[in-house]
Design a protein around this motif. Sequence first.
Motif, PDB file in Angstrom:
ATOM      1  N   VAL A  54       0.864  -1.177   0.000  1.00  0.00           N
ATOM      2  CA  VAL A  54       0.000   0.000   0.000  1.00  0.00           C
ATOM      3  C   VAL A  54       0.902   1.228   0.000  1.00  0.00           C
ATOM      4  O   VAL A  54       1.681   1.432   0.942  1.00  0.00           O
ATOM      5  N   VAL A  55       0.836   2.014  -1.067  1.00  0.00           N
ATOM      6  CA  VAL A  55       1.673   3.215  -1.102  1.00  0.00           C
ATOM      7  C   VAL A  55       0.888   4.392  -0.534  1.00  0.00           C
ATOM      8  O   VAL A  55      -0.163   4.755  -1.037  1.00  0.00           O
ATOM      9  N   ALA A  56       1.430   4.940   0.547  1.00  0.00           N
ATOM     10  CA  ALA A  56       0.755   6.021   1.273  1.00  0.00           C
ATOM     11  C   ALA A  56       1.757   7.113   1.624  1.00  0.00           C
ATOM     12  O   ALA A  56       1.642   7.778   2.647  1.00  0.00           O
ATOM     13  N   ALA A  57       2.778   7.271   0.757  1.00  0.00           N
ATOM     14  CA  ALA A  57       3.864   8.189   1.098  1.00  0.00           C
ATOM     15  C   ALA A  57       3.781   9.509   0.339  1.00  0.00           C
ATOM     16  O   ALA A  57       4.727  10.289   0.321  1.00  0.00           O
ATOM     17  N   GLY A  58       2.621   9.756  -0.296  1.00  0.00           N
ATOM     18  CA  GLY A  58       2.460  11.019  -1.017  1.00  0.00           C
ATOM     19  C   GLY A  58       2.199  12.176  -0.061  1.00  0.00           C
ATOM     20  O   GLY A  58       1.776  11.970   1.077  1.00  0.00           O
ATOM     21  N   SER A  59       2.433  13.383  -0.565  1.00  0.00           N
ATOM     22  CA  SER A  59       2.299  14.565   0.293  1.00  0.00           C
ATOM     23  C   SER A  59       0.840  15.009   0.427  1.00  0.00           C
ATOM     24  O   SER A  59       0.460  15.627   1.408  1.00  0.00           O
ATOM     25  N   GLU A  65      -0.616  17.231  -1.417  1.00  0.00           N
ATOM     26  CA  GLU A  65      -0.705  18.687  -1.623  1.00  0.00           C
ATOM     27  C   GLU A  65      -1.997  19.110  -2.327  1.00  0.00           C
ATOM     28  O   GLU A  65      -2.595  20.129  -1.991  1.00  0.00           O
ATOM     29  N   ARG A  66      -2.421  18.286  -3.324  1.00  0.00           N
ATOM     30  CA  ARG A  66      -3.585  18.684  -4.118  1.00  0.00           C
ATOM     31  C   ARG A  66      -4.886  18.644  -3.309  1.00  0.00           C
ATOM     32  O   ARG A  66      -5.877  19.216  -3.698  1.00  0.00           O
ATOM     33  N   LEU A  67      -4.857  17.935  -2.175  1.00  0.00           N
ATOM     34  CA  LEU A  67      -6.047  17.881  -1.332  1.00  0.00           C
ATOM     35  C   LEU A  67      -6.111  19.102  -0.421  1.00  0.00           C
ATOM     36  O   LEU A  67      -7.176  19.484   0.053  1.00  0.00           O
ATOM     37  N   PRO A 124      -0.102  14.560   5.155  1.00  0.00           N
ATOM     38  CA  PRO A 124      -0.098  13.487   4.159  1.00  0.00           C
ATOM     39  C   PRO A 124      -1.530  13.039   3.876  1.00  0.00           C
ATOM     40  O   PRO A 124      -2.346  12.950   4.792  1.00  0.00           O
ATOM     41  N   LYS A 125      -1.807  12.791   2.592  1.00  0.00           N
ATOM     42  CA  LYS A 125      -3.186  12.470   2.184  1.00  0.00           C
ATOM     43  C   LYS A 125      -3.762  11.287   2.969  1.00  0.00           C
ATOM     44  O   LYS A 125      -4.941  11.285   3.336  1.00  0.00           O
ATOM     45  N   ALA A 126      -2.918  10.289   3.231  1.00  0.00           N
ATOM     46  CA  ALA A 126      -3.400   9.075   3.898  1.00  0.00           C
ATOM     47  C   ALA A 126      -3.962   9.371   5.288  1.00  0.00           C
ATOM     48  O   ALA A 126      -4.725   8.598   5.847  1.00  0.00           O
ATOM     49  N   GLY A 177       8.705   5.653   2.577  1.00  0.00           N
ATOM     50  CA  GLY A 177       8.549   5.823   1.140  1.00  0.00           C
ATOM     51  C   GLY A 177       9.677   6.665   0.572  1.00  0.00           C
ATOM     52  O   GLY A 177      10.570   7.110   1.301  1.00  0.00           O
ATOM     53  N   GLY A 178       9.629   6.867  -0.734  1.00  0.00           N
ATOM     54  CA  GLY A 178      10.662   7.652  -1.406  1.00  0.00           C
ATOM     55  C   GLY A 178      10.095   8.934  -1.972  1.00  0.00           C
ATOM     56  O   GLY A 178       8.953   9.294  -1.691  1.00  0.00           O
ATOM     57  N   THR A 179      10.904   9.588  -2.813  1.00  0.00           N
ATOM     58  CA  THR A 179      10.460  10.876  -3.368  1.00  0.00           C
ATOM     59  C   THR A 179       9.425  10.685  -4.473  1.00  0.00           C
ATOM     60  O   THR A 179       8.578  11.537  -4.675  1.00  0.00           O
ATOM     61  N   SER A 180       9.489   9.577  -5.175  1.00  0.00           N
ATOM     62  CA  SER A 180       8.455   9.294  -6.178  1.00  0.00           C
ATOM     63  C   SER A 180       7.660   8.073  -5.738  1.00  0.00           C
ATOM     64  O   SER A 180       8.099   7.295  -4.886  1.00  0.00           O
ATOM     65  N   ARG A 181       6.496   7.889  -6.382  1.00  0.00           N
ATOM     66  CA  ARG A 181       5.689   6.712  -6.086  1.00  0.00           C
ATOM     67  C   ARG A 181       6.472   5.437  -6.367  1.00  0.00           C
ATOM     68  O   ARG A 181       6.434   4.483  -5.580  1.00  0.00           O
ATOM     69  N   ALA A 182       7.199   5.420  -7.490  1.00  0.00           N
ATOM     70  CA  ALA A 182       7.976   4.219  -7.839  1.00  0.00           C
ATOM     71  C   ALA A 182       9.041   3.931  -6.769  1.00  0.00           C
ATOM     72  O   ALA A 182       9.301   2.770  -6.442  1.00  0.00           O
ATOM     73  N   ASP A 183       9.650   4.979  -6.235  1.00  0.00           N
ATOM     74  CA  ASP A 183      10.635   4.791  -5.150  1.00  0.00           C
ATOM     75  C   ASP A 183       9.960   4.148  -3.934  1.00  0.00           C
ATOM     76  O   ASP A 183      10.547   3.287  -3.270  1.00  0.00           O
ATOM     77  N   SER A 184       8.724   4.583  -3.658  1.00  0.00           N
ATOM     78  CA  SER A 184       8.000   4.009  -2.513  1.00  0.00           C
ATOM     79  C   SER A 184       7.707   2.533  -2.751  1.00  0.00           C
ATOM     80  O   SER A 184       7.842   1.714  -1.840  1.00  0.00           O
ATOM     81  N   VAL A 185       7.326   2.186  -3.987  1.00  0.00           N
ATOM     82  CA  VAL A 185       7.063   0.778  -4.309  1.00  0.00           C
ATOM     83  C   VAL A 185       8.357  -0.030  -4.146  1.00  0.00           C
ATOM     84  O   VAL A 185       8.348  -1.115  -3.548  1.00  0.00           O
ATOM     85  N   HIS A 225      -1.205  -1.169  -4.319  1.00  0.00           N
ATOM     86  CA  HIS A 225      -2.450  -0.411  -4.154  1.00  0.00           C
ATOM     87  C   HIS A 225      -2.162   0.991  -3.639  1.00  0.00           C
ATOM     88  O   HIS A 225      -1.349   1.176  -2.735  1.00  0.00           O
ATOM     89  N   ASP A 226      -2.842   1.965  -4.213  1.00  0.00           N
ATOM     90  CA  ASP A 226      -2.745   3.353  -3.728  1.00  0.00           C
ATOM     91  C   ASP A 226      -3.638   3.525  -2.508  1.00  0.00           C
ATOM     92  O   ASP A 226      -4.851   3.268  -2.601  1.00  0.00           O
ATOM     93  N   ALA A 227      -3.075   4.014  -1.415  1.00  0.00           N
ATOM     94  CA  ALA A 227      -3.906   4.326  -0.241  1.00  0.00           C
ATOM     95  C   ALA A 227      -5.014   5.301  -0.634  1.00  0.00           C
ATOM     96  O   ALA A 227      -6.114   5.259  -0.077  1.00  0.00           O
ATOM     97  N   ALA A 228      -4.728   6.142  -1.609  1.00  0.00           N
ATOM     98  CA  ALA A 228      -5.691   7.151  -2.053  1.00  0.00           C
ATOM     99  C   ALA A 228      -6.959   6.524  -2.632  1.00  0.00           C
ATOM    100  O   ALA A 228      -7.997   7.170  -2.696  1.00  0.00           O
ATOM    101  N   ARG A 229      -6.871   5.254  -3.060  1.00  0.00           N
ATOM    102  CA  ARG A 229      -8.075   4.553  -3.530  1.00  0.00           C
ATOM    103  C   ARG A 229      -8.672   3.800  -2.336  1.00  0.00           C
ATOM    104  O   ARG A 229      -8.773   2.582  -2.321  1.00  0.00           O
ATOM    105  N   LEU A 237     -12.321   5.180  -6.923  1.00  0.00           N
ATOM    106  CA  LEU A 237     -11.785   6.485  -7.341  1.00  0.00           C
ATOM    107  C   LEU A 237     -10.567   6.882  -6.513  1.00  0.00           C
ATOM    108  O   LEU A 237     -10.481   6.549  -5.328  1.00  0.00           O
ATOM    109  N   LYS A 238      -9.640   7.570  -7.142  1.00  0.00           N
ATOM    110  CA  LYS A 238      -8.443   8.033  -6.420  1.00  0.00           C
ATOM    111  C   LYS A 238      -8.747   9.366  -5.781  1.00  0.00           C
ATOM    112  O   LYS A 238      -9.002  10.355  -6.465  1.00  0.00           O
ATOM    113  N   ILE A 239      -8.738   9.409  -4.462  1.00  0.00           N
ATOM    114  CA  ILE A 239      -9.052  10.657  -3.763  1.00  0.00           C
ATOM    115  C   ILE A 239      -7.847  11.586  -3.918  1.00  0.00           C
ATOM    116  O   ILE A 239      -6.778  11.350  -3.354  1.00  0.00           O
TER     117      ILE A 239
END
Length: 247
Positions: free
Chosen positions: A7-12, A14-16, A21-23, A83-91, A108-112, A227-229
Amino acid sequence: AVTAVIVVAAGSGERLGYGMPKAQVPLGGETILMHALRGVVASDVARQVCIAVPKGDTALRALIAEFTVDLVDGGPEISVVDGGTSRADSVRAALAVLEDGTEFVLVHDAARALAPERIFERVSEALAAGAKAVIPTLPVVDTIKTVAETDGADASIAPEVVTGTAPREQLRAVQTPQGFELATLVRAHEAAGLFDEKQAAAVTDDAMLVELLGVPVHAVRGASQSLKITTPLDLIIAEGLLEGPLG
Ligand code: C5P
């Protein structure tokens, strides 16, 4: 087969616009991450669940620790990585800690957060049937065009100009969980580790890395609840789903 879920939940997030962190953003009285984790566990596909959280995060780690304590015996093993700086780094960070003997992995994206159990099952079934890569998709309702930045005199008319229209019946919106034979996904991410900055920035999901290896990626039907929140509007829709048919 032994299956792990990342589960990737390391995004910032920002858009929300919540400044966290969005998670960690509240959804239906809980957090986005808790909804996502409950869906993963309810589907019962995973022996191990590895969650990538923002480096330096303590709040999400605390939530995950609480969630782990509440798990009944026989539930999956839960682990957490930075996680890392990009989603792929987190994976990649999560792939590095999967247990020996893992055969399949779902990313899986935590955002979904509201992805239904049946999608995890559908993806796992395709892997069991022999797919090395499988993604949930939905037909697109919008017409999708490619554009380029306008230059020269036309720049004063509009910032972009259309360069083409993709045939809509061939287009799909792509969701997660995306499922892979572990060895294939590891190979795909090793290849991506050699990308330059521009190539790396263009990576938006795992399946595209597998496509670059020439391995077929199969598509099963996704779900609109997945849906991706991402924006405040998405959060309103997710809240509405929880109050209505899903609540
Ligand atoms: O940014 P994007 O919308 O592509 O993020 C999709 C998912 O990837 C989110 O769940 C986000 O938390 C995760 N992600 C991550 N590490 C990053 C960037 C995004 O785990 N560096």
